[in-house]
Design an enzyme around this catalytic site. Structure first.
Site, PDB file in Angstrom:
ATOM      1  N   ASP A  86       0.836  -1.209   0.000  1.00 28.47           N
ATOM      2  CA  ASP A  86       0.000   0.000   0.000  1.00 28.47           C
ATOM      3  C   ASP A  86       0.871   1.259   0.000  1.00 28.47           C
ATOM      4  O   ASP A  86       0.499   2.283  -0.587  1.00 28.47           O
ATOM      5  CB  ASP A  86      -0.928   0.012   1.218  1.00 28.47           C
ATOM      6  N   HIS A 117       1.942   3.227  -3.331  1.00 29.43           N
ATOM      7  CA  HIS A 117       1.173   4.308  -3.970  1.00 29.43           C
ATOM      8  C   HIS A 117       1.829   5.667  -3.725  1.00 29.43           C
ATOM      9  O   HIS A 117       1.797   6.552  -4.576  1.00 29.43           O
ATOM     10  CB  HIS A 117      -0.254   4.330  -3.411  1.00 29.43           C
ATOM     11  N   HIS A 157      -8.554  -2.969   7.986  1.00 22.71           N
ATOM     12  CA  HIS A 157      -7.555  -2.189   7.240  1.00 22.71           C
ATOM     13  C   HIS A 157      -8.065  -0.757   7.176  1.00 22.71           C
ATOM     14  O   HIS A 157      -9.125  -0.491   6.596  1.00 22.71           O
ATOM     15  CB  HIS A 157      -7.402  -2.786   5.836  1.00 22.71           C
ATOM     16  N   HIS A 181      -7.660   3.569   6.548  1.00 23.31           N
ATOM     17  CA  HIS A 181      -6.991   4.687   5.883  1.00 23.31           C
ATOM     18  C   HIS A 181      -7.248   5.944   6.707  1.00 23.31           C
ATOM     19  O   HIS A 181      -8.225   6.030   7.448  1.00 23.31           O
ATOM     20  CB  HIS A 181      -7.468   4.833   4.432  1.00 23.31           C
ATOM     21  N   TYR A 207     -13.526   6.606  -4.289  1.00 25.54           N
ATOM     22  CA  TYR A 207     -12.237   6.060  -4.674  1.00 25.54           C
ATOM     23  C   TYR A 207     -11.245   7.181  -5.004  1.00 25.54           C
ATOM     24  O   TYR A 207     -11.603   8.172  -5.654  1.00 25.54           O
ATOM     25  CB  TYR A 207     -12.371   5.198  -5.933  1.00 25.54           C
TER      26      TYR A 207
END
Length: 335
Positions: free
Chosen positions: A13, A16, A193, A195, A284
């Site tokens: 991850d 990115h 998970h 963010h 997204y």
């Protein structure tokens, strides 16, 4: 003492945040430090998983095979994990990963599309790997729908099901509702998970643990696309203060973050206005470029477009609707 299984995804991850340009040598140096710190599971690959290196998702500095070979060579205690999104990665990719030492396969789908994961989960089990189901964008559906899809993955044989807050849009109560329902109704272990778009990655992970999650994802320095992920070193420190065991040497982990990873970072990880808006709207990150182009074309505020996309629950593959929304907003303003 309760134990929490930490998966560090800095080398997947976190890719990115560096446009997928970690070299195999850089990955090996980070992985060596994580292994020495006692991190049980280390995920590595292109940011979009196996097969992600492409014109559509951005070319990585090396192939999946080169990354896995480099990381696998330095691991003594940690297990190597890979992420696979059906449609991007293939069964051949998964077999290649297993051949290069991957022990954990994390098969990720949109939260309403678990049915496309069956063959990949089945192959992972056949290859002797731990199979993990990843239900992405979990904020977009009610907890009951998350449970429905998790049950499908459980029926395919996963060992762990993750509730994945891909857009960093969930609040702690939403995390508890989803993870709690999974914990009450599934026999498999539950993971979370996070963010950090709303600066809640650590708090939401703690909410998930309180609701029954035993597997938590982190990245060093919170490295990740947009606003990033839950900081590994902060998470381990917090869990230690709570009396929850991870088996990880906090001091060693902090040293890896500062001495090994930080010099490789392209910029400090922070919550920009863009990252905040993605979490606020719950969309997204891949919509961003399309949104800014449409906003410029129709002279509307891109934040208004993102909010409307979130309200309509637009998902990947529906990017053409961004133009429609921008046009509608411009027409509405013109009266």
């Amino acid at each position: 003492m309760t134990s929490i299984v930490i998966t560090d995804t800095t080398l997947r991850d976190g890719m990115h945040a560096v446009s997928h340009q970690f070299t195999p040598e850089q990955m090996a140096s980070v992985a060596r430090g994580l292994d020495e710190a006692g991190v049980p599971i280390i995920e590595a690959s292109h940011g979009d998983g196996l097969g992600g290196s492409s014109l559509q998702y951005g070319f990585a500095a090396a192939s999946d095979e080169e990354y896995l070979k480099a990381v696998s060579a330095v691991l003594k205690r940690s297990q190597l994990a890979v992420l696979l999104l059906p449609g991007i990665g293939t069964k051949v990719d998964l077999e290649m990963a297993a051949d290069h030492g991957a022990k954990v396969a994390r098969v990720a789908t949109h939260v309403t599309e678990a049915d496309i994961s069956e063959q990949h989960i089945g192959l992972a089990k056949k290859l002797g790997m731990t199979a993990v189901g990843f239900l992405m964008m979990a904020h977009m559906v009610p907890p009951e729908k998350v449970l429905e899809q998790a049950r499908l993955m459980e029926s395919y044989g996963v060992d762990v099901v993750y509730c994945t807050d891909s857009a960093g849009a969930l609040l702690p109560d939403g995390v508890k509702a989803r993870v709690g329902l999974l914990e009450e109704n599934l026999k498999t272990a539950i993971g979370f998970h996070a963010h950090n778009n709303l600066s809640l990655a650590i708090g939401n992970s703690l909410a998930a643990i309180e609701a029954g999650a035993t597997h938590i994802d982190v990245t060093l320095r919170g490295l990740g696309g947009g606003a990033g992920n839950a900081s590994a070193e902060a998470m381990v420190a917090v869990l230690s203060k709570m009396g929850l065991e991870t088996g990880i040497d906090l001091y060693r982990l902090m040293d890896v973050a500062e001495d090994v990873l930080q010099p490789m970072m392209h910029r400090p990880q922070q919550i920009s206005n863009t990252g905040l808006m993605l979490g606020y709207a719950g969309v997204y990150s891949s919509f961003l470029l399309h949104t800014y182009r449409a906003a410029e074309k129709y002279n509307v505020d891109p934040r208004d477009i993102l909010i409307e996309l979130g309200r309509r629950k637009i998902v990947g593959g529906q990017e053409d609707i961004i133009i429609d929304v921008a046009h509608e907003l411009a027409s509405r303003r013109a009266g």
